[in-house]
Every structure is written in structure tokens, then in C-alpha cells.
Write an enzyme that holds these catalytic residues in place. Structure first.
Site, PDB file in Angstrom:
ATOM      1  N   ASP A 110       0.810  -0.926   0.036  1.00 33.53           N
ATOM      2  CA  ASP A 110       0.025   0.086   0.080  1.00 33.53           C
ATOM      3  C   ASP A 110       0.831   1.341  -0.179  1.00 33.53           C
ATOM      4  O   ASP A 110       2.017   1.195   0.289  1.00 33.53           O
ATOM      5  CB  ASP A 110      -0.952   0.169   1.178  1.00 33.53           C
ATOM      6  CG  ASP A 110      -2.089  -0.942   1.066  1.00 33.53           C
ATOM      7  OD1 ASP A 110      -2.369  -1.426  -0.035  1.00 33.53           O
ATOM      8  OD2 ASP A 110      -2.675  -1.076   2.113  1.00 33.53           O
ATOM      9  N   ARG A 163      -1.017  -0.929  -8.675  1.00 33.04           N
ATOM     10  CA  ARG A 163      -2.392  -0.544  -8.174  1.00 33.04           C
ATOM     11  C   ARG A 163      -2.628   0.846  -8.588  1.00 33.04           C
ATOM     12  O   ARG A 163      -2.122   1.680  -7.567  1.00 33.04           O
ATOM     13  CB  ARG A 163      -2.891  -1.149  -6.813  1.00 33.04           C
ATOM     14  CG  ARG A 163      -4.212  -0.320  -6.481  1.00 33.04           C
ATOM     15  CD  ARG A 163      -4.257  -0.741  -5.026  1.00 33.04           C
ATOM     16  NE  ARG A 163      -4.317  -2.069  -4.540  1.00 33.04           N
ATOM     17  CZ  ARG A 163      -3.934  -2.469  -3.286  1.00 33.04           C
ATOM     18  NH1 ARG A 163      -3.495  -1.528  -2.601  1.00 33.04           N
ATOM     19  NH2 ARG A 163      -4.145  -3.776  -2.930  1.00 33.04           N
TER      20      ARG A 163
END
Length: 286
Positions: A110, A163
Site C-alpha cells: 500500500d 495498483r
């Protein structure tokens, strides 16, 4: 009050423990989606808690395999030591990546606030050298992201895996686009870069217009290159009807499922990050 709030938050948080997370993942699988599991927590400055978090993710990966769950994990760098020491974080990610590889599980990294962006990308590129089934989030609201994305896609071995998200942290105008129009415009720009030059990536947005743009870009790319692979990613409990629409259209869809005792700060940030998210959450609850 906490119990009352959690009844609401349960819409987009799986629960307090691993069993809750796996149960939610199986629900996602039953709906035709892969699960992306995240143990909530960030900005950890205690090495003891860092070590406990690494063990949690390790146990989570074991359980994913034992339970035959179609899923992967997503880890915040400050959960595993970046707020303490760069080398500690790198060692912990290498440990998790090694285990993920042995189990055949994908590992997402992340992205957090701007003060961690440079080190997060550096750590990812170090991990990617040895563990190709890893990816990193890139935030479209950051002005540096086009340069970061280009650097990642130029990595040997087919380029890194990304992502693409809009971004969930409050940043000043020096570093970030602040208007919805500018963020969407940059998201569209970065998305085109992915469809033109990436072999595997994820489009993570709840914006219907951007999702449909991705569908059009996918159709165009597949006509020229059948090796491209991408997926849509959504947060648990948001835009469920859009998820099922994409599944029905034969697109790969993954659901990001957070769990753990730190559900309240996560929920507050999701609500505060953009007014549109409050509307999305309200609509989902209704």
C-alpha cells in the site's frame, strides 16, 4: 458507542480478527471476486507491534492456503517498520515476500502519505528484483506519480506491477492536485500509461466514468496485445452493484477487505478523504 459505530462500519470492515477476514474473503469468492486482505494499522513506531504485525500477515497467508481462499494480502509499509527504520521495513517485506512466493500468494504494498512515498517505492523496487509477484499502489492525486509510474514500468522483468488509486491522505498543493477534476484528469493520464505499457496492473477506483474509460482502453489494448492482464479493485462494501456488473462482463474484480481493531481511524479517513466517498458509503448502507 463503539459497538454502535462498528455495526455501521461492518459494511466496509470485515471484523476484528483473521476468522472474520477469511469469512469475508469467502463471500467475495462466492460473488466471483478475489479478496485482498489488509490487517488495519499504520504509523507504527513500536518494534514489538511491528513484529506482531508481520506474524499476523504470515499467519494470514497460511490460512489463505489452508482454507483454499482465492486471495492475496496488502500491507502498509509503516505497519512493518517504515516509521521506525527503513532497513527494518525492507527486511520485513522481504520475509513476507519470500513466504508469499512459497505459497503462491500475491503481495501488494500500500501507499501512505507523501513523507513515505519515496521510501515505499524504493523498497518495492528492491523487493521486485527477487519477487515478481508483488505490486505497489500509485496515487493519482500526487503530482510526482507520472514520473514514479514511468520508473516502475521501466523495471527489468516486464516492468513492475501497479495498483492505481486516487489517494486517501490529506496533502498540500505543493505535492498534490486538490480538485476532483485535476485528480480525475491525472488518473486518466496514468491509466492510459498503464494500458499502453504495463503487462499486469489494477484499476482501483469507484468512479463509474473512469471504470468505463478503463473498459474502452482494455478493448483497444486487447485487439493488439492479448498478453495484457489487469483487474478492477474496489473497497469492501462500496459500489457492490458495479462490482457485479463487471463480474458479469467477465472482468477480473478484486475486493479490498480490511479487518482488525484499528477499524475506526480507517473508517473516519474513508469518510473524510472525499465528500463523494461519504455519498458512496451512505448509498451502500441504504
Amino acid at each position: 458507542m463503539e459497538r454502535l459505530l462498528f455495526k455501521v462500519a461492518k459494511k466496509w470492515v470485515a471484523g476484528y480478527n483473521i476468522s472474520d477476514a477469511i469469512a469475508a474473503a469467502h463471500n467475495s469468492n462466492a460473488s466471483g471476486m478475489q479478496a485482498i486482505l489488509n490487517f488495519l494499522g499504520e504509523d507504527t513506531t513500536s518494534e514489538e507491534i511491528v513484529n506482531e504485525t508481520v506474524k499476523e500477515y504470515s499467519n494470514l497467508m497460511d490460512l489463505l492456503r489452508v482454507q483454499k481462499t482465492d486471495g492475496c494480502i496488502s500491507v502498509k509499509p509503516t505497519q512493518v517498520g517504515l516509521a521506525v527504520d527503513y532497513d527494518l521495513c525492507l527486511r520485513n517485506f522481504k520475509e513476507l515476500a519470500k513466504k508469499a512466493k512459497s505459497l503462491g500468494i500475491f503481495l501488494w504494498i500500500d501507499m501512505e502519505s507523501i513523507k513515505f512515498t519515496e521510501n515505499t517505492i524504493s523498497i518495492y523496487l528492491e523487493i521486485f528484483k527477487e519477487y515478481k509477484e508483488t505490486g505497489v499502489a500509485i496515487q493519482a492525486y500526487l503530482k510526482r506519480s507520472a514520473s514514479d509510474l514511468l520508473h516502475i514500468l521501466e523495471q527489468p522483468g516486464g516492468g513492475g506491477k501497479v495498483r492505481l488509486v486516487k489517494g486517501a491522505y490529506h496533502e498540500n498543493e505543493e505535492h498534490a492536485f486538490t480538485s476532483r477534476e485535476d485528480v480525475n484528469s491525472n488518473y486518466s493520464k496514468l491509466m492510459k500509461m498503464l494500458f499502453e505499457g504495463a503487462s499486469f496492473f489494477a484499476i482501483a477506483t469507484h468512479d463509474s466514468e473512469l471504470v468505463e474509460e478503463a473498459v474502452r482502453l482494455s478493448d483497444k489494448r486487447k485487439k493488439a496485445d492479448t498478453d495484457m492482464e489487469f483487474e478492477f479493485q474496489f473497497l469492501m462494501g462500496i459500489r457492490d452493484e458495479l462490482k457485479q456488473s463487471l463480474v458479469a462482463r467477465k472482468f477480473k474484480v478484486s475486493e479490498y477487505i480490511p479487518y482488525g481493531s484499528q477499524w475506526l481511524p480507517y473508517s473516519v479517513r474513508r469518510i473524510r478523504e472525499r465528500k463523494r466517498n461519504l455519498l458512496l458509503l451512505a448509498r451502500s448502507l441504504v
